[in-house]
Design a protein around this motif. Structure first.
Motif, PDB file in Angstrom:
ATOM      1  N   ARG A   1      32.227  37.415  54.050  1.00 44.90           N
ATOM      2  CA  ARG A   1      31.323  38.556  53.871  1.00 44.90           C
ATOM      3  C   ARG A   1      31.575  39.148  52.483  1.00 44.90           C
ATOM      4  O   ARG A   1      32.669  39.624  52.195  1.00 44.90           O
ATOM      5  N   LEU A   2      30.544  39.119  51.645  1.00 51.62           N
ATOM      6  CA  LEU A   2      30.632  39.678  50.301  1.00 51.62           C
ATOM      7  C   LEU A   2      29.490  40.662  50.115  1.00 51.62           C
ATOM      8  O   LEU A   2      28.358  40.418  50.555  1.00 51.62           O
ATOM      9  N   TYR A   3      29.792  41.776  49.442  1.00 54.74           N
ATOM     10  CA  TYR A   3      28.791  42.824  49.310  1.00 54.74           C
ATOM     11  C   TYR A   3      27.733  42.466  48.276  1.00 54.74           C
ATOM     12  O   TYR A   3      26.547  42.488  48.545  1.00 54.74           O
TER      13      TYR A   3
ATOM     14  N   ASN B   1      38.617  39.007  51.547  1.00 58.38           N
ATOM     15  CA  ASN B   1      37.899  37.881  52.140  1.00 58.38           C
ATOM     16  C   ASN B   1      37.977  36.641  51.261  1.00 58.38           C
ATOM     17  O   ASN B   1      38.197  35.529  51.749  1.00 58.38           O
TER      18      ASN B   1
ATOM     19  N   ALA C   1      28.295  36.920  45.485  1.00 58.49           N
ATOM     20  CA  ALA C   1      28.315  35.973  46.600  1.00 58.49           C
ATOM     21  C   ALA C   1      27.774  34.610  46.176  1.00 58.49           C
ATOM     22  O   ALA C   1      28.321  33.564  46.548  1.00 58.49           O
TER      23      ALA C   1
ATOM     24  N   ASP D   1      36.014  42.752  49.674  1.00 62.51           N
ATOM     25  CA  ASP D   1      35.553  41.440  49.216  1.00 62.51           C
ATOM     26  C   ASP D   1      36.693  40.574  48.704  1.00 62.51           C
ATOM     27  O   ASP D   1      36.744  39.365  48.980  1.00 62.51           O
TER      28      ASP D   1
ATOM     29  N   SER E   1      28.518  32.316  52.028  1.00 63.07           N
ATOM     30  CA  SER E   1      28.813  33.695  51.654  1.00 63.07           C
ATOM     31  C   SER E   1      27.588  34.526  52.004  1.00 63.07           C
ATOM     32  O   SER E   1      26.473  34.196  51.614  1.00 63.07           O
TER      33      SER E   1
ATOM     34  N   SER F   1      25.830  38.582  52.640  1.00 64.99           N
ATOM     35  CA  SER F   1      25.828  40.031  52.483  1.00 64.99           C
ATOM     36  C   SER F   1      25.175  40.634  53.718  1.00 64.99           C
ATOM     37  O   SER F   1      24.064  40.245  54.094  1.00 64.99           O
TER      38      SER F   1
ATOM     39  N   MET G   1      34.773  46.336  46.743  1.00 71.21           N
ATOM     40  CA  MET G   1      35.136  45.302  45.792  1.00 71.21           C
ATOM     41  C   MET G   1      35.995  45.932  44.707  1.00 71.21           C
ATOM     42  O   MET G   1      36.142  47.134  44.633  1.00 71.21           O
TER      43      MET G   1
ATOM     44  N   GLN H   1      31.003  50.057  47.284  1.00 75.67           N
ATOM     45  CA  GLN H   1      31.255  48.635  47.381  1.00 75.67           C
ATOM     46  C   GLN H   1      32.715  48.386  47.675  1.00 75.67           C
ATOM     47  O   GLN H   1      33.578  48.885  46.960  1.00 75.67           O
TER      48      GLN H   1
END
Length: 625
Positions: free
Chosen positions: A482-484, A463, A489, A460, A507, A509, A40, A38
């Motif tokens: 773009r969020l995993y 972003n 999200a 993440d 948001s 994925s 993040m 991830q």
């Protein structure tokens, strides 16, 4: 079903096959990476790890219950690479389909060649970024299957053995949804046989107001969709979205928004027309140099006119003499009238001024040609553009789609050697090289005059930071990030919507948007695209009517099952029938009457829920558990 991968798409795809299509899945992941990688940090990473940990626990238990319950005897294998021994241990020789979704193209190709040798009748789905290579790999693997099995390979229901190879790209699959945010302010877009369609959210009509029905009504929004702080579209919402409602349900719905289907085209400010490969003359020289050249030309014209008055020569001869004096190649005007001598001296002085101007023009032209292949900077007066953050796999595909639609773009990338730099240079798109988290980088991209922001980096937090800063500069800026992690999200989306109710925020994925298309390909079906409706997904598929009793011999009205599937269009090009009111350049007829009877040779485009498509197009030879 066997799924092999090393990132979140593999886990999302396995969950899609289990929860929607009720398939038995063997998931192959690298060692010590049961948690998908991830991009993040902090709490978001911990939350995703805990979420996936609960999923692995469910795999081991195999308990019953909800729709997403895992089937018993499913396995999660650890393997560094999908070697022949690993694929054999995963049961590829007995499997119906294999998905290879590693982030590396070479790994997927090598494993696909091995799997085709182990099981010639295996349906293969590959994740490849290189589209041209993907076409050749499809042909190669299908040809190998035909030679080994002795039967033609079927594709999209057109007959033959259903052992086709499908090459997909998560970047290509999700690019239309991301581009649509810059195009029409929504990510609900699908490319159906060359036509760009969007799902438009409409507010509940006011008393006495008639809402535009569009091509058809796809969904009724949930009761919380108008509440900025509500749990929009969550599966546990008290009154969630109703997909594919019938006419009675639409008429009876009061106080609920709708999602309707429309055909759209970009209507924003277009890019200036420019001939390919031809550089505008004005771009060769700066404005100051152009004014200098104009002043020298005016001086030459004035000297030529003065010479005509003094000597009474022919105009052409006067211009010729002036140019000779200007370049100091004429004989001295000895014995000539005083006026002519003065004009010769003035011409020589102008010639001295001309020399540095000509030298500057040559240097500027050479510099312009030298930097023609380099990165451009955003023009000073640029406005109404899209700021794109990140030129990786996803960002590069989105950039290409934006330029195909002639939408002005400014890119921001921290890595000068990023994958999309060459594409931006070739398309002559302005690029700001720098870390978007540093002060002044977004200002260089003219974020204060932009229409939309697409934050598509692989991190993440980057972003999110970019969107929050852009919101402080432009509270009404349209933004998609773009969020995993899907839970992360949703939390970010709800918070941003509450803080900025007048601004559009989305948001997304990538794995969430791409997984339905990969799952449909594993079932041997052609998925044209997916449109998210709140937190659910509506699929668009091209289906041949032959062999489906729910469609064949039925009228369009009879074939419609509310909440499951709905026939939208008829592909007349598939059967060579050009009758009908199809759009130019397309074989799709969208205004099908409800009394039209679907025949065996018809190919239709339909919208369906994931579970409805699984029921309609599921493997009918499989025994029911």
């Amino acid at each position: 079903m066997v799924v092999c991968g090393d990132d979140g798409l593999a886990h999302r795809l396995a969950a899609e096959l289990r929860g929607v299509y009720r398939e038995q899945v063997v998931l192959v992941v690298p060692p010590s990476r049961l948690t998908p990688p991830q991009p993040m940090a902090g709490r978001a990473r911990a939350a995703s790890a805990a979420l996936f940990g609960r999923m692995v626990t469910a795999v081991n238990r195999g308990t019953g219950g909800s729709d997403d319950t895992l089937v018993p005897d499913e396995r999660v294998m650890e393997a560094a690479e999908p070697t022949e021994a690993v694929l054999a241990d995963a049961g590829v020789d007995r499997a119906a389909a294999l998905a290879l979704v590693y982030d590396d193209d070479e790994t997927n190709i090598r494993a696909a060649l091995t799997a085709r040798r182990l099981n010639p009748r295996l349906r293969l789905v590959l994740r490849l970024y290189n589209r041209r290579l993907g076409q050749h790999i499809e042909e190669l693997l299908d040809q190998a299957a035909e030679l080994a099995g002795g039967t033609p390979v079927g594709r999209s229901g057109h007959g033959g053995a259903d052992i086709a190879t499908t090459v997909l790209s998560d970047a290509d699959t999700t690019a239309p949804a991301l581009v649509a945010t810059a195009l029409v302010g929504t990510s609900k877009v699908v490319d159906a046989e060359g036509l760009l369609l969007r799902a438009v959210e409409r507010r509940p009509p006011r008393p006495g107001e008639v809402a535009d029905p569009g091509l058809c009504t796809l969904a009724l929004l949930s009761a919380t969709s108008n509440d900025p702080a509500g749990a929009e579209g969550s599966e546990d919402s008290g009154d969630g979205p109703q997909l594919l409602p019938d006419a009675e349900a639409v008429a009876a719905a009061t106080g609920r928004g709708t999602v309707v289907l429309e055909q759209v085209s970009y209507s924003g400010p277009p890019l200036p027309a420019r001939r390919a490969g031809v550089m505008p003359f004005a771009s060769l020289f700066s404005a100051r140099l152009r004014w200098s050249l104009a002043g020298l030309v005016a001086a030459v014209v004035a000297l030529a006119v003065a010479l005509i008055v003094v000597t009474d020569d022919h105009p052409l001869r006067a211009v010729y003499i002036t140019l000779l004096d200007l370049f100091a190649i004429n004989e001295p005007a000895l014995g000539a009238p005083t006026g002519q001598q003065v004009l010769q001296l003035l011409s020589g002085l102008v010639g001295l001024l001309l020399l540095p101007v000509l030298l500057a023009a040559v240097l500027e032209a050479l510099g312009t040609f030298r930097t023609a292949s380099a990165l451009r900077k955003p023009p000073r007066g640029l406005s109404g553009h899209v700021v794109l953050l990140g030129l990786g796999k996803i960002g590069t595909r989105v950039l290409t789609r934006l330029r195909e639609l002639h939408i002005p773009v400014v890119c921001v990338e921290a890595d000068p050697e990023a994958r999309g730099m060459a594409v931006a240079r070739r398309l002559r798109v302005p690029v700001v090289v720098g870390d978007v988290t540093q002060e002044g980088v977004l200002e260089s991209a003219k974020i204060h005059r932009a229409d939309a922001l697409l934050a598509l980096t692989s991190i993440d937090t980057t972003n999110l930071e970019a969107v929050l800063y852009a919101r402080s500069v432009r509270p009404d800026l349209r933004a998609v990030l773009r969020l995993y992690d899907d839970d992360f999200a949703k939390a970010v989306y709800r918070t941003l919507r509450t803080a900025h109710p007048a601004a559009l925020t989305r948001s997304r994925s990538v794995s969430h948007l791409a997984a339905p298309a990969f799952a449909g390909a594993m079932m041997g079906r052609q998925i044209l695209g997916a449109i998210p409706v709140e937190r659910r997904v509506l699929l668009f598929a091209a289906v041949v009517v032959d062999g489906h009793p729910q469609l064949e011999g039925r009228t369009v009205a009879e074939a419609f099952r509310p909440g499951a599937w709905r026939v939208l269009a008829l592909d007349t090009a598939a059967r060579g029938d050009t009758a009908g009111a199809e759009p130019p350049g397309s074989g799709l007829v969208w205004d099908l009457p409800d009394t039209y009877v679907l025949r065996a040779g018809d190919r239709v485009v339909l919208a369906a829920t994931r579970r409805g498509l699984a029921e309609l197009l599921g493997r009918r030879t499989r025994s029911t558990r």
